[in-house]
Enzyme design. Structure first.
Site, PDB file in Angstrom:
ATOM      1  N   THR A   1      97.932 -66.242  73.235  1.00 30.96           N
ATOM      2  CA  THR A   1      97.115 -65.824  74.377  1.00 30.96           C
ATOM      3  C   THR A   1      95.645 -65.695  74.004  1.00 30.96           C
ATOM      4  O   THR A   1      94.806 -65.401  74.861  1.00 30.96           O
ATOM      5  CB  THR A   1      97.609 -64.479  74.953  1.00 30.96           C
ATOM      6  OG1 THR A   1      97.534 -63.472  73.935  1.00 30.96           O
ATOM      7  CG2 THR A   1      99.026 -64.594  75.466  1.00 30.96           C
TER       8      THR A   1
ATOM      9  N   ARG B   1      91.903 -67.216  72.492  1.00 36.35           N
ATOM     10  CA  ARG B   1      91.105 -68.370  72.919  1.00 36.35           C
ATOM     11  C   ARG B   1      91.566 -69.652  72.226  1.00 36.35           C
ATOM     12  O   ARG B   1      91.840 -70.662  72.874  1.00 36.35           O
ATOM     13  CB  ARG B   1      89.625 -68.112  72.629  1.00 36.35           C
ATOM     14  CG  ARG B   1      88.703 -69.228  73.104  1.00 36.35           C
ATOM     15  CD  ARG B   1      87.257 -68.823  72.955  1.00 36.35           C
ATOM     16  NE  ARG B   1      86.928 -68.513  71.556  1.00 36.35           N
ATOM     17  CZ  ARG B   1      85.737 -68.077  71.171  1.00 36.35           C
ATOM     18  NH1 ARG B   1      84.794 -67.863  72.056  1.00 36.35           N
ATOM     19  NH2 ARG B   1      85.511 -67.831  69.877  1.00 36.35           N
ATOM     20  N   LEU B   2      91.662 -69.631  70.891  1.00 38.88           N
ATOM     21  CA  LEU B   2      92.107 -70.823  70.177  1.00 38.88           C
ATOM     22  C   LEU B   2      93.612 -70.999  70.289  1.00 38.88           C
ATOM     23  O   LEU B   2      94.105 -72.122  70.464  1.00 38.88           O
ATOM     24  CB  LEU B   2      91.706 -70.738  68.704  1.00 38.88           C
ATOM     25  CG  LEU B   2      92.179 -71.903  67.830  1.00 38.88           C
ATOM     26  CD1 LEU B   2      91.598 -73.228  68.316  1.00 38.88           C
ATOM     27  CD2 LEU B   2      91.821 -71.663  66.364  1.00 38.88           C
ATOM     28  N   GLY B   3      94.360 -69.903  70.191  1.00 37.51           N
ATOM     29  CA  GLY B   3      95.814 -69.989  70.252  1.00 37.51           C
ATOM     30  C   GLY B   3      96.317 -70.630  71.522  1.00 37.51           C
ATOM     31  O   GLY B   3      97.298 -71.392  71.508  1.00 37.51           O
TER      32      GLY B   3
ATOM     33  N   ARG C   1     102.981 -60.563  72.120  1.00 36.33           N
ATOM     34  CA  ARG C   1     103.188 -59.113  72.109  1.00 36.33           C
ATOM     35  C   ARG C   1     103.680 -58.630  73.477  1.00 36.33           C
ATOM     36  O   ARG C   1     103.317 -59.183  74.522  1.00 36.33           O
ATOM     37  CB  ARG C   1     101.876 -58.394  71.799  1.00 36.33           C
ATOM     38  CG  ARG C   1     101.419 -58.497  70.363  1.00 36.33           C
ATOM     39  CD  ARG C   1     100.066 -57.812  70.225  1.00 36.33           C
ATOM     40  NE  ARG C   1      99.607 -57.741  68.841  1.00 36.33           N
ATOM     41  CZ  ARG C   1      99.902 -56.754  68.018  1.00 36.33           C
ATOM     42  NH1 ARG C   1     100.650 -55.739  68.448  1.00 36.33           N
ATOM     43  NH2 ARG C   1      99.462 -56.752  66.772  1.00 36.33           N
TER      44      ARG C   1
ATOM     45  N   LYS D   1      90.676 -63.864  54.176  1.00 34.59           N
ATOM     46  CA  LYS D   1      91.218 -65.215  54.320  1.00 34.59           C
ATOM     47  C   LYS D   1      91.548 -65.819  52.963  1.00 34.59           C
ATOM     48  O   LYS D   1      92.561 -66.505  52.809  1.00 34.59           O
ATOM     49  CB  LYS D   1      90.227 -66.096  55.084  1.00 34.59           C
ATOM     50  CG  LYS D   1      90.077 -65.721  56.555  1.00 34.59           C
ATOM     51  CD  LYS D   1      89.113 -66.640  57.279  1.00 34.59           C
ATOM     52  CE  LYS D   1      89.012 -66.258  58.759  1.00 34.59           C
ATOM     53  NZ  LYS D   1      88.099 -67.140  59.508  1.00 34.59           N
TER      54      LYS D   1
END
Length: 309
Positions: A12, A14-16, A35, A134
């Protein structure tokens, strides 16, 4: 060859959302782990419904819920995580589940920015940990022997291009512009939907296994001076230029609290230090997306600026 079944975590976002849509468009059986709270958020609920209507299987769960991760991972071949920077370390439980399952053919962790192993800007991690976390996740994936692909897409097109790299502005300037550093260092921009298309192309490609997929699309690698020249040509007008030195920019960053200084942090990293473009891609550890997938049609910076004239 049968298309891999793909699980998107962060669908949900922006990129996903773009990743999930791209997975469906490329005819992959697609699962989205969502979720419970997302269903009560009107914007996220609308995205969930749209993805479901498009053919995605919606699964309830989270990176903190081991049972939901186990259930989701056992149904797929590929796992793509696209959670926000704040949640990067939450991938540790997911990595543990993937390792125990032993059946995942490819894991794409949530990086989707500058290569954290190449970034040299220590000020960015002074309390923010944009890249430190990361790097920690990348080392963990490598240590566990999980097949992976990391996506180094550099900047999303929506980050600095709409303002022509002018912090605080929403649209490109029409009269005067600030140049940071000497203005000649290049950065890279890719539209989120294009990042998704390149990513989905890579999931079943043996050439991207245990490598970094760098995105440096021709037409999307620009210095500030080049961006200003391009914008001046489009509006038919010269802008008044002022310059901020590296020392001045760094001083301003340190005197401003986060998140008010985040745009200048990234400008310093990319357009002054050159963290996105100072290195050549080592074929032993990386590949370039537009070279591997020349048929992917991507949006150029010039095309985006055309919409802002």
């Amino acid at each position: 060859m049968a298309k891999s079944k793909i699980l998107i975590i962060g669908a949900t976002g922006r990129l996903g959302y773009h990743l999930t849509k791209a997975s469906l468009e490329f005819s992959h059986p697609t699962f989205a782990l969502v979720r419970e709270s997302a269903f009560s958020d009107p914007n996220k609920a609308q995205k969930i419904q749209s993805l479901s209507d498009s053919g995605a299987t919606i699964l309830k769960g989270s990176l903190q819920d081991e049972a939901s991760l186990v259930e989701a991972v056992r149904q797929v071949d590929v796992v793509i995580c696209a959670v926000s920077a704040k949640q990067i370390l939450d991938q540790k439980l997911l990595i543990q589940v993937i390792k125990q399952a032993g059946s995942i053919k490819r894991f794409i962790p949530s990086e989707f920015g500058s290569d954290p192993d190449k970034v040299r800007i220590s000020v960015l991690d002074a309390g923010y940990n944009f890249y430190k976390h990361k790097v920690e996740i990348r080392r963990l994936v490598e240590a566990e022997g999980i097949p992976y692909t990391c996506i180094s897409c550099n900047f999303f097109m929506s980050l600095l291009i709409p303002s022509l790299v002018q912090p605080g502005l929403k649209v490109p300037p029409r009269d005067k512009v600030t140049i940071f550093g000497d203005g000649n260092t290049k950065a890279v921009f890719v539209k989120e939907s294009d990042v998704a298309a390149f990513t989905i192309n890579a999931v079943d490609d043996p050439r991207t296994s245990c490598k970094v997929l760098y995105l440096r699309p021709p037409g999307n690698v620009y210095s500030i001076n080049e961006l200003v020249d391009l914008w001046e040509t489009k509006i038919g007008k010269k802008l008044q230029k002022s310059y901020v030195s590296e020392e001045e920019l760094l001083k301003n960053i340190k005197e401003t609290t986060f998140p008010d200084n985040f745009e200048k942090l990234f400008i310093y990293s990319a357009f002054v230090l050159g963290d996105q473009t100072y290195f050549d891609i080592d074929p032993r550890s990386g590949v370039e997306g537009t070279e591997l997938y020349p048929d992917v049609k991507y949006t150029t910076i010039s095309e985006v600026l055309d919409t802002l004239v």
